[in-house]
Design a protein around this motif. Structure first.
Motif, short mmCIF file in Angstrom:
data_model
loop_
_atom_site.label_atom_id
_atom_site.label_comp_id
_atom_site.label_asym_id
_atom_site.label_seq_id
_atom_site.Cartn_x
_atom_site.Cartn_y
_atom_site.Cartn_z
N ASP A 180 0.85 -1.20 0.00
CA ASP A 180 0.00 0.00 0.00
C ASP A 180 0.88 1.24 0.00
N PHE A 181 0.39 2.27 -0.67
CA PHE A 181 1.06 3.57 -0.69
C PHE A 181 0.12 4.55 0.02
N VAL A 182 0.63 5.13 1.11
CA VAL A 182 -0.20 5.97 1.99
C VAL A 182 0.46 7.34 2.10
N ILE A 183 -0.34 8.39 2.05
CA ILE A 183 0.26 9.73 2.15
C ILE A 183 -0.14 10.44 3.44
N THR A 184 0.79 11.22 3.95
CA THR A 184 0.52 12.15 5.05
C THR A 184 0.82 13.54 4.52
N PRO A 185 -0.23 14.25 4.07
CA PRO A 185 0.01 15.56 3.45
C PRO A 185 0.59 16.58 4.43
N THR A 186 1.15 17.62 3.88
CA THR A 186 1.73 18.71 4.66
C THR A 186 0.73 19.23 5.70
N TRP A 187 1.21 19.43 6.92
CA TRP A 187 0.48 20.05 8.02
C TRP A 187 -0.81 19.29 8.41
N THR A 188 -0.82 17.98 8.22
CA THR A 188 -1.97 17.18 8.70
C THR A 188 -1.55 16.43 9.96
N TRP A 189 -2.47 16.33 10.92
CA TRP A 189 -2.23 15.55 12.13
C TRP A 189 -2.11 14.09 11.74
N HIS A 190 -1.10 13.40 12.30
CA HIS A 190 -0.98 11.96 12.01
C HIS A 190 -0.38 11.21 13.17
N ASP A 191 -0.98 10.04 13.44
CA ASP A 191 -0.42 9.10 14.39
C ASP A 191 -0.57 7.71 13.82
N LYS A 226 -6.09 22.15 -1.67
CA LYS A 226 -4.64 22.20 -1.90
C LYS A 226 -4.24 21.21 -2.98
N GLN A 227 -2.95 21.15 -3.28
CA GLN A 227 -2.48 20.26 -4.34
C GLN A 227 -2.53 18.80 -3.93
N THR A 228 -2.54 18.55 -2.63
CA THR A 228 -2.51 17.20 -2.08
C THR A 228 -3.73 16.38 -2.49
N SER A 229 -3.52 15.09 -2.74
CA SER A 229 -4.63 14.19 -3.08
C SER A 229 -5.58 14.01 -1.89
N PRO A 230 -6.90 13.97 -2.14
CA PRO A 230 -7.85 13.67 -1.06
C PRO A 230 -7.86 12.19 -0.69
N ILE A 231 -7.23 11.35 -1.53
CA ILE A 231 -7.11 9.91 -1.21
C ILE A 231 -5.85 9.74 -0.38
N PHE A 232 -5.90 9.02 0.74
CA PHE A 232 -4.64 8.87 1.48
C PHE A 232 -4.13 7.45 1.56
N ASN A 233 -4.90 6.47 1.07
CA ASN A 233 -4.35 5.12 0.91
C ASN A 233 -4.62 4.63 -0.50
N TYR A 234 -3.57 4.33 -1.23
CA TYR A 234 -3.67 3.73 -2.57
C TYR A 234 -3.31 2.25 -2.40
N PRO A 235 -4.32 1.37 -2.22
CA PRO A 235 -4.02 -0.01 -1.84
C PRO A 235 -3.33 -0.80 -2.96
N TYR A 236 -2.46 -1.71 -2.55
CA TYR A 236 -1.68 -2.50 -3.52
C TYR A 236 -2.58 -3.36 -4.39
N SER A 237 -3.69 -3.87 -3.83
CA SER A 237 -4.56 -4.75 -4.61
C SER A 237 -4.97 -4.06 -5.92
N ARG A 238 -5.33 -2.79 -5.84
CA ARG A 238 -5.75 -2.06 -7.05
C ARG A 238 -4.58 -1.75 -7.97
N SER A 294 -6.74 16.47 -9.73
CA SER A 294 -5.89 17.40 -10.49
C SER A 294 -5.13 16.75 -11.62
N GLY A 295 -4.96 15.44 -11.55
CA GLY A 295 -4.10 14.76 -12.52
C GLY A 295 -2.63 14.83 -12.14
N GLY A 296 -2.32 15.62 -11.11
CA GLY A 296 -0.93 15.76 -10.66
C GLY A 296 -0.55 14.67 -9.66
N ALA A 297 0.63 14.80 -9.11
CA ALA A 297 1.11 13.83 -8.12
C ALA A 297 0.28 13.96 -6.83
N PRO A 298 0.10 12.86 -6.09
CA PRO A 298 -0.67 12.92 -4.84
C PRO A 298 -0.07 13.86 -3.80
#
Ligand code: 1HN
Length: 347
Positions: free
Chosen positions: A137-148, A210-222, A251-255
């Motif tokens: 899986d590819f998961v993103i933590t966008p700039t200035w987002t709370w994450h644990d 913002k430019q960041t993707s609204p999807i935060f997990n791109y699962p490997y299965s897909r 946007s078509g841009g990078a996540p």
């Protein structure tokens, strides 16, 4: 020849005297400052997971995830000791989270990506929503987002962290803040952002903030299914095999604005045509085994190994079995700045 015939000693003396005024002669460094082609000051390197894993597990008995905040072994470029950089613009590390542990909530302006290397069932929470992570899986933590992060499974989990730390440091644009609680409050059920944004549909009145993707997990299965479909559809690209880039569907841009992410399938027996590009790139092997020539060195690899390809170094991949490679680089930044170049050797 006309012009000054001043000797080296006179010049050195001159450089010393102007040095006291914080000045320097451009003519002594011009060709280094503007090289005819990229001349990276970092090198190709690889990390064999069989050698890395015992140290990762040992770190688990030295410090808890809570005390460490993030229990990570940095993958540091051997040519940049002490820098915490894998390339001059990118940071990479392998993070371990053991069953029952929590890596406490914080946020920072640096963006992060996670690429899951080993294990299944730990979660990461981003701005009130959790996602369970699985290998590939590819998961993103966008700039200035709370994450644990937390691991409610019964096995250790290891993932590759990729961050734009050196790039943000260059801009002196880094801010960070610790959360009030270790675990942030969950405000949306798991799967919410997947349902809203990941099916080629978007909520009707939603506008990206913002430019960041609204999807935060791109699962490997897909991702894997897409690669398999691509491989059935036609011949591989001479340089890349079958290669896809992850995308922000709005946007078509990078996540992530600062880091491009890619997944490629190399068929068994394929030998890629020599390729180079200006984006130094970090690879994580998801499936298979083989070797890659980077510049004049050969690096053998297999599932869960990592390697880095410097800017403008020629790469040839030789998979011994069907292989899948994840990679990330600063390509979106270079593209925005009209700097990115590639050399396909005419292929
Ligand atoms: C960070 O926040 C994480 O959230 C991982 O898992 C690695 C390296 C440097 C600074 C912050 C994480 C990090 C990091």
């Amino acid at each position: 020849m006309t012009g000054p015939t001043t000797g080296n000693n006179a010049r050195r003396d001159f450089y010393e005297r102007i040095g006291t005024l914080s000045m320097a002669p451009l003519w002594e460094s011009l060709h280094q400052l503007v090289p005819p082609a990229p001349a990276p000051k970092y090198q190709a390197a690889s990390w064999d997971y069989d050698k890395v894993r015992p140290f990762l597990m040992e770190s688990g008995s030295l410090i808890t995830a809570k005390e460490a905040v993030r229990r990570v072994l940095i993958l540091e470029n051997p040519a940049m000791p002490g820098s915490a950089c894998i390339t001059p613009t990118l940071y990479a590390g392998l993070q371990l989270i053991l069953p029952g542990e929590v890596a406490p909530s914080h946020r920072h302006t640096q963006s992060a990506l996670r690429f899951i290397v080993e294990g299944e069932g730990a979660y990461t929470a981003v701005d009130g929503e959790r996602t369970i992570m699985r290998e590939g899986d590819f998961v993103i933590t966008p700039t200035w987002t709370w994450h644990d992060h937390g691991n409610d499974s019964s096995r250790p989990m290891v993932w590759l962290d990729g961050l734009d730390i050196p790039l943000v440091a260059m801009f002196n644009a880094g801010f960070a803040e610790a959360g009030a609680e270790d675990e942030q409050e969950v405000t949306a059920p798991e799967g919410t952002s997947d349902a809203k944004y990941a099916s080629g549909l978007l909520p009707v009145d939603w506008k990206p903030a913002k430019q960041t993707s609204p999807i935060f997990n791109y699962p490997y299965s897909r991702t894997r299914e897409a690669l398999a479909g691509l491989a059935k559809a036609g011949p591989p690209d001479a340089c890349h095999g079958y290669k896809l880039r992850y995308v922000n569907p709005a946007s078509g841009g990078a996540p992530i604005a600062t880091m491009g992410t890619f997944m490629q399938l190399l068929p068994k027996g394929f030998e890629s045509a020599p390729y180079r590009s200006t984006d130094g790139t970090v690879f994580s092997i998801v499936e298979g085994e083989g070797e890659s020539t980077i510049g004049d060195k050969v690096f053998a690899w297999k599932k869960r190994d990592h390697f880095v390809v410097p800017s403008w170094a020629k790469v040839v991949h030789r998979p011994a079995s069907e292989s899948v490679l994840f990679s990330f680089s600063d390509r979106p930044v270079q593209e925005r700045l009209d700097l990115w170049r590639e050399d396909r050797g005419g292929r």
